[in-house]
Write a protein that holds these residues in place. Structure first.
Motif, PDB file in Angstrom:
ATOM      1  N   TRP A 143       0.852  -1.190   0.000  1.00  0.00           N
ATOM      2  CA  TRP A 143       0.000   0.000   0.000  1.00  0.00           C
ATOM      3  C   TRP A 143       0.889   1.242   0.000  1.00  0.00           C
ATOM      4  O   TRP A 143       2.039   1.194   0.412  1.00  0.00           O
ATOM      5  N   ARG A 144       0.315   2.356  -0.421  1.00  0.00           N
ATOM      6  CA  ARG A 144       1.084   3.608  -0.419  1.00  0.00           C
ATOM      7  C   ARG A 144       0.775   4.395   0.851  1.00  0.00           C
ATOM      8  O   ARG A 144      -0.346   4.410   1.357  1.00  0.00           O
ATOM      9  N   TYR A 145       1.806   5.068   1.327  1.00  0.00           N
ATOM     10  CA  TYR A 145       1.753   5.735   2.623  1.00  0.00           C
ATOM     11  C   TYR A 145       1.365   7.196   2.458  1.00  0.00           C
ATOM     12  O   TYR A 145       1.906   7.897   1.593  1.00  0.00           O
ATOM     13  N   LEU A 146       0.449   7.640   3.294  1.00  0.00           N
ATOM     14  CA  LEU A 146       0.107   9.060   3.328  1.00  0.00           C
ATOM     15  C   LEU A 146       0.530   9.672   4.664  1.00  0.00           C
ATOM     16  O   LEU A 146       1.194  10.698   4.694  1.00  0.00           O
ATOM     17  N   CYS A 147       0.129   9.038   5.776  1.00  0.00           N
ATOM     18  CA  CYS A 147       0.562   9.528   7.085  1.00  0.00           C
ATOM     19  C   CYS A 147       0.181   8.525   8.164  1.00  0.00           C
ATOM     20  O   CYS A 147      -0.811   7.793   8.002  1.00  0.00           O
TER      21      CYS A 147
END
Lengths: 302, 114
Positions: A143-147
């Motif tokens: 998954w891609r990280y945002l915060c």
């Protein structure tokens, strides 16, 4: 050398957040630079109006008093960590403190945020609910990280925006992350108030291309960790989810749009669940099934 | 309904039987899948209403007294008038206690007739 460091601020663009750190504390300069190496910007670039200014200076040596450090924000807030191991956590805390004031165009929720296949997923929860550990596990699995601390929601477009700060992992979770191949051994440990020892993990060290892009929120999942159970997802109503999200707004009264309007708007496009999380691998698998549409067998009725 | 109940002079006030409650127009209301959320900017309280509660709230337009609201409920749900009256009375008291009603000394219908 240290005198030159004090004059020249370290400047970063961390997703939607601009930070300028000025310090003469050599260890802090080194550690912060390593964590945010991928986010550095040239110091001669024009400073944007919403840049968060942080200044850290040590108090003078004294035979009578233990040395302290002054962590000051541009708006005048000041923290005084006592030891070197506390300074970096307070710098991170100071930035968090300033974001609601500096960036009212975003509704700020106490939630981890991720992006997967263009869909935003937020994990709202209090400290200790396991959201940072679960976030790290999901990022490690693709998954891609945002915060790990904020969901920054644009109050007009309702899109989730990235603030890919260093992921703060508490000591009890070190072994959990090691078990899925995320090593925190190479990271220094810091003391973060009542939370005890923590490590800050550079998200770019987990894998390349890790930071997500602005995206609409499609899933709102409230995690609750329970040991030694099978992870499960319990559907909850949008009204229930919106009520709970509204209660974890950091800037309820200072967002440039009415918080409930923003929450109601974003929730209408989302599916909402209570997550009973347990073993990290099994929980990540359950979350994968959720976003791929295969979670029906795991979801219990509310 | 709400985890934060406003404590003010209305806590112990007794309304007349023919009181027609009128929702305040300055609160923010959102309907989500048949349930409701109300935000009161004066107190920063947020209230969550289930389907039945939302129906009662929407009937509080200054023209219906508690009995009339209960009668409306019996047309939507399988409930006796006595039970509906009891639930409506208790719920209106909660909303009143939370300060969500506008001043409405007379039922609007009565005012028009006079």
């Amino acid at each position: 050398m240290i005198g030159r460091l004090a004059r020249q601020p370290l400047r970063y663009t961390i997703g939607a957040v601009d930070v300028a750190l000025t310090t003469s504390v050599r260890n802090l300069y080194r550690d912060h630079s390593q964590l945010y190496e991928a986010n550095r910007v040239e110091s001669d670039r024009k400073v944007r109006p919403h840049t968060i200014q942080i200044d850290v200076t040590p108090t003078p040596y004294s035979l009578r008093h233990r040395r302290r450090f002054l962590v000051r924000t541009g708006s005048g807030v000041q923290f005084e960590p006592a030891g070197r191991k506390e300074v970096l956590p307070y710098v991170e805390w100071a930035v968090n403190w300033e974001i609601p004031k500096a960036m009212p165009q975003y509704l700020q929720l106490h939630a981890s945020s991720l992006e997967v296949d263009g869909m935003g997923v937020i994990l709202p929860g209090a400290s200790g609910s396991g959201k940072s550990t679960l976030t790290t596990g999901l990022v490690a699995s693709g998954w891609r990280y945002l915060c790990d601390e904020f969901a920054l929601v644009d109050s007009r477009s309702l899109k989730l925006h990235p603030y890919p700060r260093a992921i703060c992992i508490k000591q009890p979770a070190f072994g959990v992350l090691e078990s899925i191949g995320v090593s925190v051994r190479g990271y220094r440990h810091y003391l973060k108030g009542t939370k005890g020892y923590v490590a800050f993990v550079n998200p770019h060290s987990i894998r390349d291309d890790v930071v997500g892009r602005p995206c609409p929120i499609r899933y709102v999942v409230f995690p609750k960790y329970v040991a030694n159970v099978r992870p499960s997802l319990i559907p909850i109503s949008r009204a229930d989810a919106a009520f709970r999200l509204h209660s974890v707004c950091f800037n309820l009264l200072t967002c440039d749009r009415l918080a409930l309007d923003v929450v109601a708007g974003l929730i209408r496009g989302a599916t909402c669940y209570q997550l009973i999380s347990s073993d990290i691998s099994a929980t990540c698998d359950l979350m994968h099934d959720l976003v791929s549409g295969a979670a029906g067998n795991h979801a219990k009725s509310a | 309904m709400s985890t934060d109940v406003v404590n003010d002079h209305r806590e112990n006030a007794v309304r007349a039987p023919d009181w027609c409650p009128l929702c305040r127009s300055d609160v923010t209301v959102h309907e989500l899948d048949g349930e409701g959320l109300i935000f009161d900017g004066r107190t920063t309280d947020t209230h969550r209403l289930n389907e039945t509660a939302l129906g009662i709230w929407q009937a509080c337009d200054g023209t219906h007294d508690a009995r009339r609201i209960a009668e409306l409920l019996t047309t939507q749900f399988d409930v006796s008038l006595d039970d509906a009256m009891e639930h409506v009375g208790r719920f209106l008291a909660l909303l009143d206690q939370a300060g969500l009603f506008a001043p409405s000394p007379l039922c609007m219908n009565d005012r028009l007739e006079r």
